[in-house]
Motif scaffolding. Structure first.
Motif, mmCIF file in Angstrom:
data_model
loop_
_atom_site.group_PDB
_atom_site.id
_atom_site.type_symbol
_atom_site.label_atom_id
_atom_site.label_comp_id
_atom_site.label_asym_id
_atom_site.label_seq_id
_atom_site.Cartn_x
_atom_site.Cartn_y
_atom_site.Cartn_z
ATOM 1 N N SER A 197 0.819 -1.210 0.000
ATOM 2 C CA SER A 197 0.000 0.000 0.000
ATOM 3 C C SER A 197 0.853 1.260 0.000
ATOM 4 O O SER A 197 0.331 2.368 -0.040
ATOM 5 C CB SER A 197 -0.931 0.010 1.215
ATOM 6 O OG SER A 197 -0.180 -0.096 2.423
ATOM 7 N N GLU A 221 1.447 5.601 -2.633
ATOM 8 C CA GLU A 221 1.142 5.694 -1.199
ATOM 9 C C GLU A 221 -0.378 5.722 -1.062
ATOM 10 O O GLU A 221 -1.013 6.743 -1.264
ATOM 11 C CB GLU A 221 1.758 6.958 -0.578
ATOM 12 C CG GLU A 221 3.270 6.997 -0.578
ATOM 13 C CD GLU A 221 3.902 5.969 0.371
ATOM 14 O OE1 GLU A 221 3.192 5.455 1.254
ATOM 15 O OE2 GLU A 221 5.110 5.687 0.212
ATOM 16 N N ASP A 269 -2.317 3.998 1.653
ATOM 17 C CA ASP A 269 -2.863 3.458 2.899
ATOM 18 C C ASP A 269 -4.303 3.934 3.106
ATOM 19 O O ASP A 269 -5.167 3.171 3.533
ATOM 20 C CB ASP A 269 -2.007 3.887 4.087
ATOM 21 C CG ASP A 269 -0.659 3.174 4.137
ATOM 22 O OD1 ASP A 269 -0.588 2.017 3.681
ATOM 23 O OD2 ASP A 269 0.309 3.770 4.624
ATOM 24 N N TYR A 316 5.241 -5.516 4.101
ATOM 25 C CA TYR A 316 4.284 -4.718 3.344
ATOM 26 C C TYR A 316 2.870 -5.278 3.491
ATOM 27 O O TYR A 316 1.897 -4.523 3.555
ATOM 28 C CB TYR A 316 4.674 -4.678 1.865
ATOM 29 C CG TYR A 316 5.910 -3.855 1.587
ATOM 30 C CD1 TYR A 316 5.855 -2.463 1.605
ATOM 31 C CD2 TYR A 316 7.125 -4.455 1.302
ATOM 32 C CE1 TYR A 316 6.984 -1.699 1.343
ATOM 33 C CE2 TYR A 316 8.261 -3.711 1.050
ATOM 34 C CZ TYR A 316 8.185 -2.325 1.070
ATOM 35 O OH TYR A 316 9.304 -1.582 0.825
ATOM 36 N N ARG A 346 1.578 -4.286 6.797
ATOM 37 C CA ARG A 346 1.139 -2.882 6.756
ATOM 38 C C ARG A 346 -0.288 -2.792 6.213
ATOM 39 O O ARG A 346 -1.114 -2.024 6.737
ATOM 40 C CB ARG A 346 2.108 -2.078 5.902
ATOM 41 C CG ARG A 346 1.708 -0.626 5.666
ATOM 42 C CD ARG A 346 2.844 0.112 4.991
ATOM 43 N NE ARG A 346 2.430 1.397 4.423
ATOM 44 C CZ ARG A 346 3.277 2.331 3.981
ATOM 45 N NH1 ARG A 346 4.578 2.124 4.021
ATOM 46 N NH2 ARG A 346 2.825 3.466 3.470
ATOM 47 N N ILE A 347 -0.592 -3.577 5.182
ATOM 48 C CA ILE A 347 -1.967 -3.608 4.663
ATOM 49 C C ILE A 347 -2.912 -4.158 5.736
ATOM 50 O O ILE A 347 -4.004 -3.623 5.966
ATOM 51 C CB ILE A 347 -2.039 -4.467 3.383
ATOM 52 C CG1 ILE A 347 -1.236 -3.815 2.251
ATOM 53 C CG2 ILE A 347 -3.500 -4.665 2.948
ATOM 54 C CD1 ILE A 347 -1.093 -4.687 1.020
ATOM 55 N N GLY A 377 -3.988 -1.709 8.189
ATOM 56 C CA GLY A 377 -5.035 -0.819 7.684
ATOM 57 C C GLY A 377 -6.377 -1.502 7.523
ATOM 58 O O GLY A 377 -7.414 -0.832 7.471
#
Length: 303
Positions: free
Chosen positions: A137, A226, A228, A254, A257-258, A261
């Motif tokens: 993301s 970018e 997010d 990564y 990180r998704i 979110g």
């Protein structure tokens, strides 16, 4: 069955369909940077036959602009925003009705995020589930170095600026006419431990056939990616996030990180797999997408 559609800006996109057209759900598969729709073929065949999704399912896959058998496009149109608009047009022209499950690999997953950002109404009305496969993301400022770091990355970038303006680069229709010559470089970068022969072949064939200007032209949009905030459009949808433990381009951090979110999403880390999950872990990827299809069918019946 294959066909060609034309986008609003006149770019022709190659589209391939399989499975019954009357199926209750359609799966839309979007491939990654420098690849083409053939890299989704093993998963598409599995899902269309109903092996992982229950009943036979309609599957649509296509080549992004500048990739595979789709038309090339000027560098100023080699952007994730334009790819998102193309994805919207594929849905509108090829899948005009019914729920859609989107599975995006690498740049294809980034395209799905850009679709959510640029076409939120379409996502809200038509998208029933999302699989984000070996993607990110954001945070890809190092994507231009193709997984390299330190001195090798510096040398690559220095050479890249010279090479990509040369006619030997700009005038070539394909990166190489000998896919086998790419194996030594492609295998450690994109594939995990002990990939089977077909996974290596599909990956090398796709990259060898890629236009060199596609490699250089799409680099800026990937490094600037970018999104997010765009993940919020998927918050109420079933989402599966998939990654290989040995992915060098979009490592598991990564995907986490998704997941941060989208805390309700599922996260699968495939041991010893690399970046090319659609050819390395066919059954596993098809199973996760198939679960999204089955969930959509159950939800429609309940409604």
């Amino acid at each position: 069955m294959s066909r060609r559609i034309v986008t609003r800006d006149g770019t022709g996109l190659y589209v391939r369909e399989s499975g019954p057209e009357a199926a209750p759900v359609t799966v839309l598969l979007a491939h990654g940077w420098t690849l083409d729709e053939r890299c989704w073929a093993p998963v598409a065949d599995t899902i269309a036959a109903g092996v992982q999704s229950g009943p036979p399912t309609r599957v649509v896959r296509y080549d992004h602009r500048g990739h595979g058998r789709s038309d090339d496009t000027p560098d100023e149109r080699k952007t994730l925003e334009r790819l998102a608009d193309d994805m919207a047009e594929v849905i509108e022209q090829v899948i005009p009705a019914g729920p859609v499950v989107i599975a995006g690999h690498s740049m294809g997953g980034m395209t799905a995020m850009s679709l959510a950002q640029r076409h939120p109404e379409l996502v809200a009305e038509r998208v029933a589930g999302v699989a984000l496969v070996a993607t990110a993301s954001g945070g890809l400022g190092g994507a231009a170095t193709l997984g390299m770091s330190g001195r090798p990355a510096e040398l690559f970038l220095a050479g890249k600026e010279k090479v990509t303006v040369s006619p030997l680069w700009t005038d070539r229709r394909a990166l190489s006419s000998h896919p086998a010559l790419l194996r030594a470089g492609v295998r450690p970068l994109l594939l995990g431990r002990q990939p089977d022969r077909e996974a290596v072949r599909l990956t090398c064939d796709a990259i060898a056939g890629c236009r060199p200007t596609t490699i250089s032209g799409f680099t800026p949009t990937l490094t600037a990616h970018e999104r997010d905030a765009a993940l919020a459009a998927f918050a109420e949808l079933p989402v599966e996030v998939l990654v290989g433990s040995r992915d060098r381009l979009t490592p598991p951090r990564y995907s986490r990180r998704i997941r941060d979110g989208l805390p309700r999403s599922g996260l699968t880390v495939f041991p010893d797999a690399g970046h090319m999950l659609p050819v390395e872990r066919v059954a596993g990827v098809a199973a996760r997408i198939g679960a999204l299809v089955r969930g959509t069918v159950r939800a429609d019946r309940a409604a």
